[in-house]
Design an enzyme around this catalytic site. Structure first.
Site, short mmCIF file in Angstrom:
data_model
loop_
_atom_site.label_atom_id
_atom_site.label_comp_id
_atom_site.label_asym_id
_atom_site.label_seq_id
_atom_site.Cartn_x
_atom_site.Cartn_y
_atom_site.Cartn_z
N LYS A 93 0.84 -1.21 0.00
CA LYS A 93 0.00 0.00 0.00
C LYS A 93 0.87 1.26 0.00
CE LYS A 93 -3.64 -2.55 2.31
NZ LYS A 93 -4.36 -2.89 3.53
N GLN B 51 -5.23 -1.76 9.62
CA GLN B 51 -4.85 -3.04 9.03
C GLN B 51 -5.32 -4.20 9.90
OE1 GLN B 51 -3.25 -3.42 5.99
NE2 GLN B 51 -3.53 -5.62 6.30
N ASP C 286 -11.63 1.47 3.22
CA ASP C 286 -11.70 -0.01 3.18
C ASP C 286 -13.15 -0.47 3.00
OD1 ASP C 286 -9.31 -1.39 3.26
OD2 ASP C 286 -9.11 -1.28 5.45
#
Ligand code: NAP
Length: 265
Positions: free
Chosen positions: A45, A89, A112
């Site tokens: 990322k 995460q 997300d």
């Protein structure tokens, strides 16, 4: 076009778009685990962000951070007007409740797509739909089968295929072998998100015109493997590696751009 080239082209477009902006899109990644797979995803990322000149920043916290302190940290970024996207995460350490964390992220920054009120579709299924469209795969009226029903892949995949007017069947671990064969035999689009190496293999009779999307990432001593045996006799099959993982990463950037434009500067 293969997925690698598709992603390279989209990133070139994104870089051009971002280079014309005075304020760069900013994404914060909070990581609170020492999981090697997560380290790899986070590195990817950061690399993607650098490639398109977005401002992607890792805030790595100790895995023993309390849930309360993590929520305070999330709140800091929720209220920071210079931050457009915020992700935490996964997985989280056991003492932290995943749902509490997903609910703590401002839905407008939730690139997300995990919050129930989020403005964003989750990256993996959204990336898959966009890629299928770029390949002119007809979705409307087609028989789509999704194997797997997780909250991050299977369920939102079912929802997005339905939004595109496919006839969607969702299969899972309680589906009988007989039914699995029946539905796969009639499927035009198959998305496999099971987490078992070569779950879909040449023992299944598939339509030669079928499109197979392999979401699985299975690591063993011989490397990375998908949920599908390579080179099935179908029209299109996404590879592993170099397939859906790249689409997921690309979609995080496109969601970030949507968050950027949705937030006043
Ligand atoms: P998950 O939460 O473990 O869900 C797996 C799903 O597969 C469950 O719904 C389970 O059914 C179903 N399943 C398990 N065994 C089955 C069987 N024998 N027959 C039919 N269904 C079965 O996994 P996930 O998070 O969705 O991830 C799936 C795979 O995709 C993993 O390999 C993961 O690493 C990979 N992944 C890749 C990306 C990417 O960007 N490429 C993104 C996310 C995940 P039940 O619900 O009945 O238990």
């Amino acid at each position: 076009m293969n997925i690698k080239d598709y992603v390279i082209n989209r990133k070139i477009e994104l870089k051009k778009e971002i280079s014309s902006l005075t304020i760069k899109p900013k994404l914060i990644i909070i990581q609170v685990n020492d999981d090697p797979a997560s380290d790899t995803y986070v590195r990817g990322k950061l690399k993607d962000g650098a490639e398109v000149t977005a401002n992607v920043i890792l805030d790595k916290q100790r895995p023993d951070i309390s849930e309360e302190d993590l929520i305070k940290l999330i709140d800091k970024y929720n209220n920071d007007k210079t931050v457009h996207g915020l992700i935490v995460q996964m997985p989280l350490p056991k003492h932290i409740n995943e749902n509490h964390i997903k609910l703590a992220v401002n839905p407008k920054k939730d690139v997300d797509g995990f919050h129930p009120l989020t403005n964003f579709d989750p990256c993996t299924p959204k990336g898959i739909i966009n890629y299928l469209k770029s390949e002119n795969v007809v979705i409307q009226g087609k028989n789509a089968v999704v194997i797997g029903r997780s909250n991050i892949v299977g369920k939102p995949m079912q929802k997005l295929l339905l939004k595109e007017n496919a006839n969607v069947t969702q299969l899972h671990s309680k589906t009988t072998n007989e039914d699995m064969r029946f539905y796969l035999e009639h499927a035009d689009i198959i998305v496999v998100a099971v987490g078992k190496k070569h779950f879909l293999n040449s023992n299944f009779k598939l339509k030669e015109s079928a499109v197979v999307v392999d979401v699985g990432i299975n690591r063993d001593e011989s490397g990375l493997h998908g949920d599908c045996e390579p080179n099935l006799k179908v029209r299109l099959q996404t590879p592993v590696p170099g397939g859906v993982g790249l689409l997921t990463r690309l979609t995080l950037l496109t969601n970030l751009m949507e968050a950027y434009y949705g937030i006043q500067h």
